[in-house]
Design a protein around this motif. Structure first.
Motif, PDB file in Angstrom:
ATOM      1  N   THR A  66       0.767  -1.303  -0.008  1.00  0.00           N
ATOM      2  CA  THR A  66      -0.071  -0.045   0.018  1.00  0.00           C
ATOM      3  C   THR A  66       0.766   1.391   0.073  1.00  0.00           C
ATOM      4  OG1 THR A  66      -0.043   0.148   2.517  1.00  0.00           O
ATOM      5  CG2 THR A  66      -1.799  -1.307   1.080  1.00  0.00           C
ATOM      6  N   ALA A 126     -10.269  -8.928   4.170  1.00  0.00           N
ATOM      7  CA  ALA A 126     -10.710  -7.437   4.862  1.00  0.00           C
ATOM      8  C   ALA A 126      -9.551  -6.579   4.676  1.00  0.00           C
ATOM      9  CB  ALA A 126     -11.243  -7.603   6.418  1.00  0.00           C
ATOM     10  N   GLU A 127      -8.414  -6.852   4.772  1.00  0.00           N
ATOM     11  CA  GLU A 127      -7.220  -6.143   4.481  1.00  0.00           C
ATOM     12  C   GLU A 127      -7.300  -5.582   2.890  1.00  0.00           C
ATOM     13  OE1 GLU A 127      -2.517  -5.951   4.704  1.00  0.00           O
ATOM     14  OE2 GLU A 127      -3.400  -7.889   4.655  1.00  0.00           O
ATOM     15  N   GLN A 129     -10.192  -5.370   1.150  1.00  0.00           N
ATOM     16  CA  GLN A 129     -11.441  -4.647   0.883  1.00  0.00           C
ATOM     17  C   GLN A 129     -11.019  -3.216   1.436  1.00  0.00           C
ATOM     18  OE1 GLN A 129     -14.018  -5.711  -0.609  1.00  0.00           O
ATOM     19  NE2 GLN A 129     -12.926  -7.438  -0.838  1.00  0.00           N
ATOM     20  N   ASN A 130     -10.276  -3.037   2.508  1.00  0.00           N
ATOM     21  CA  ASN A 130      -9.982  -1.782   3.103  1.00  0.00           C
ATOM     22  C   ASN A 130      -9.266  -0.855   2.021  1.00  0.00           C
ATOM     23  OD1 ASN A 130     -11.259  -2.173   5.531  1.00  0.00           O
ATOM     24  ND2 ASN A 130      -9.669  -2.849   6.552  1.00  0.00           N
ATOM     25  N   TYR A 131      -8.306  -1.642   1.288  1.00  0.00           N
ATOM     26  CA  TYR A 131      -7.542  -1.014   0.499  1.00  0.00           C
ATOM     27  C   TYR A 131      -8.222  -0.562  -0.761  1.00  0.00           C
ATOM     28  CZ  TYR A 131      -3.505  -0.653  -2.912  1.00  0.00           C
ATOM     29  OH  TYR A 131      -2.916  -0.238  -3.911  1.00  0.00           O
ATOM     30  N   ALA A 133     -11.613   0.167  -0.705  1.00  0.00           N
ATOM     31  CA  ALA A 133     -12.291   1.195  -0.385  1.00  0.00           C
ATOM     32  C   ALA A 133     -11.703   2.667  -0.259  1.00  0.00           C
ATOM     33  CB  ALA A 133     -12.923   0.965   0.918  1.00  0.00           C
ATOM     34  N   ARG A 134     -10.366   2.516  -0.145  1.00  0.00           N
ATOM     35  CA  ARG A 134      -9.552   4.002   0.100  1.00  0.00           C
ATOM     36  C   ARG A 134      -8.723   4.374  -1.364  1.00  0.00           C
ATOM     37  NH1 ARG A 134      -6.544   0.791   3.385  1.00  0.00           N
ATOM     38  NH2 ARG A 134      -4.372   0.998   2.897  1.00  0.00           N
TER      39      ARG A 134
END
Length: 194
Positions: A66, A126-127, A129-131, A133-134
């Motif tokens: 990231t 989830a890790e 999915q968070n990436y 989203a942003r």
């Protein structure tokens, strides 16, 4: 898969443009400016791909990267490849070819990106999915930039990325030869692009 897609695109674009020519004559300012901007795009594309490899090299199957270019777009390697492809199209001296090469490349990568996203979502949950989203999928958002860990450096991966990127540089002499062959009549011009 990425290399195969890239190779097919390069061959298809080269074949199509072998018989095309810019509607701006080769010695005009517009033609020359488009070609020079294309050279800049090719070099930025190659350097950008190397920058991406410093961050992702050897880690892409192990973790969600990231930092660096991956903080601005989820697919910076594809962004820089698209930029370089636009530069290849610009070697024709045509604005339409420049945009066309970029759109064709981005479109082909879109298919690959969708497949990779499904895999990464199932692999990292989830890790990832968070990436998602942003960080935008393709168009970079420089305001999101943050430095990150480059992990361990693998020179072989950087060399492979450099060699892949050098394919774009082949456009420079090839399009000069095509221009010459068209001007001398050795190659027919079947269409012109502005």
């Amino acid at each position: 898969m990425r290399r195969l897609v890239l190779a097919v695109m390069v061959v298809a674009m080269f074949a199509a443009l072998l018989f095309g020519q810019s509607s701006f004559p080769p010695d005009t300012t517009v033609h020359e400016v488009v070609e020079m901007l294309g050279i800049l795009m090719i070099f930025l594309g190659v350097v950008g791909r190397l920058w991406c490899t410093l961050y992702i090299g050897g880690r892409k199957s192990d973790e969600v990267v990231t930092g660096g270019p991956y903080s601005m777009t989820r697919n910076p390697l594809y962004v820089f490849s698209t930029l370089a492809a636009a530069g290849v199209g610009a070697q024709m001296g045509s604005i339409v070819a420049t945009i066309g090469f970029a759109l064709l490349c981005a479109g082909a990568f879109h298919v690959v990106i969708r497949r990779e996203e499904r895999y990464l979502a199932s692999e990292f949950g989830a890790e990832y999915q968070n990436y998602l989203a942003r960080v935008p999928r393709f168009w970079p958002n420089p305001s999101l930039y943050r430095e990150g860990d480059t992990g361990s450096f693998r020179p072989k991966l950087l060399l492979n990325t450099l060699l892949d990127g050098l394919v774009f540089l082949v456009a420079l002499p090839v399009f000069e030869l095509i221009d010459h062959a068209q001007i001398t009549g050795a190659l027919p011009v079947l269409f012109r692009l502005p």
